[in-house]
Design a protein around this motif. Sequence first.
Motif, PDB file in Angstrom:
ATOM      1  N   LEU A 126      65.317  54.417  -3.367  1.00  5.87           N
ATOM      2  CA  LEU A 126      65.883  55.647  -3.920  1.00  5.87           C
ATOM      3  C   LEU A 126      67.058  55.318  -4.837  1.00  5.87           C
ATOM      4  O   LEU A 126      67.209  55.908  -5.917  1.00  5.87           O
ATOM      5  CB  LEU A 126      66.325  56.571  -2.786  1.00  5.87           C
ATOM      6  N   TYR A 137      58.983  56.697  -7.818  1.00  6.32           N
ATOM      7  CA  TYR A 137      59.142  58.114  -7.499  1.00  6.32           C
ATOM      8  C   TYR A 137      57.997  58.638  -6.649  1.00  6.32           C
ATOM      9  O   TYR A 137      58.213  59.281  -5.611  1.00  6.32           O
ATOM     10  CB  TYR A 137      59.254  58.911  -8.799  1.00  6.32           C
ATOM     11  N   GLN A 179      68.001  61.834  -5.836  1.00  5.67           N
ATOM     12  CA  GLN A 179      68.346  60.952  -6.950  1.00  5.67           C
ATOM     13  C   GLN A 179      68.991  61.729  -8.094  1.00  5.67           C
ATOM     14  O   GLN A 179      69.699  61.149  -8.917  1.00  5.67           O
ATOM     15  CB  GLN A 179      67.113  60.180  -7.435  1.00  5.67           C
ATOM     16  N   ARG A 234      72.137  59.774  -9.584  1.00  8.15           N
ATOM     17  CA  ARG A 234      72.139  59.182 -10.922  1.00  8.15           C
ATOM     18  C   ARG A 234      73.310  59.641 -11.773  1.00  8.15           C
ATOM     19  O   ARG A 234      73.561  59.067 -12.830  1.00  8.15           O
ATOM     20  CB  ARG A 234      70.833  59.474 -11.644  1.00  8.15           C
ATOM     21  N   ALA A 250      67.398  56.020  -8.862  1.00  8.36           N
ATOM     22  CA  ALA A 250      68.545  56.684  -9.476  1.00  8.36           C
ATOM     23  C   ALA A 250      69.142  55.821 -10.583  1.00  8.36           C
ATOM     24  O   ALA A 250      69.566  56.329 -11.626  1.00  8.36           O
ATOM     25  CB  ALA A 250      69.602  56.995  -8.412  1.00  8.36           C
TER      26      ALA A 250
END
Length: 304
Positions: free
Chosen positions: A18, A240, A255, A259, A22
Amino acid sequence: MTASSTTTPALAKEVALLAVLATLWGASYTFIRIGVETIPPITFIAARTLIAGGLLVAIIKMRGLSLPKDPAIWKRFFIQACINSVIPFTLIAWAEQTVNAGLATILNSTTPIFAFLLTVLITRHEAVTMRKLLGTIAGVIGISLIIGMEAFQGVGKELVAQLAIVAATISYAAAAIFGRGFKGLDPMMPAAGSMICGAVILIPVSLVVDQPWTIAPSADSLLALLGLSVFSTALAFVIYFRLIHTLGSVSTTSQAYLRVPIGVGIGVIFLGETLASTALTGLVFVVIGVAAMTFPSRKKTVPV
């Protein structure tokens, strides 16, 4: 061996993936910022969808699968391409000719907020909770703080570019809702199919508008295009859709706020970008809002 001893390492691996996702999507804004310096936005995004779509098709072939042949499914792929790649990718690429990568990351992180608003106003398949309502309000305040100063000075090029990113974010939100209709397909199929459709739409436009044979892109822009296509698009989609199966869709959307600091940090470190104090305050509100929207509610579990 207990269940926790087997599931904890597996969960740690998925959480690590994950964070990788991100990072890949956070870096995309810097790739775009560098790429559009010498490659026009339409041509840049046309190449992005073509390269990423080709890689995804290759991955599907390596898995021993094949793309659907039903015209009705491809019609849905076409719609998904328009609202999930053609429109938002192009708007963001155009906007990043003047908007820095960090600011683009902040504005584009609000997708879950707009997805919630569209769900409430149109599909109405989710209940309106106080936490989600407060998250939506925090997100709207954040956006207002980020673009508010330019708005007070009148509608100028910078404000239009920022609003283009917000429009792209709303398009992503609509795509997330529309994408719920692909439940019966392997999740790699709509990713590849929509990328192919996106390339089919954008390549002719690029040939007419940009005449790419007249472009002299820099080495940095070409490397940014390659990095964006391979890592932030094709590889990111693979990770993803894996996480959708292992962590679930709600947790995977986290995410969106992970991000934000990653994307802003990459822009500051590699592009030397700075943000105004109001934008930093807006970032805090956006992160709080998106987090409130995406953290799953705790549910009591019953031993099996």
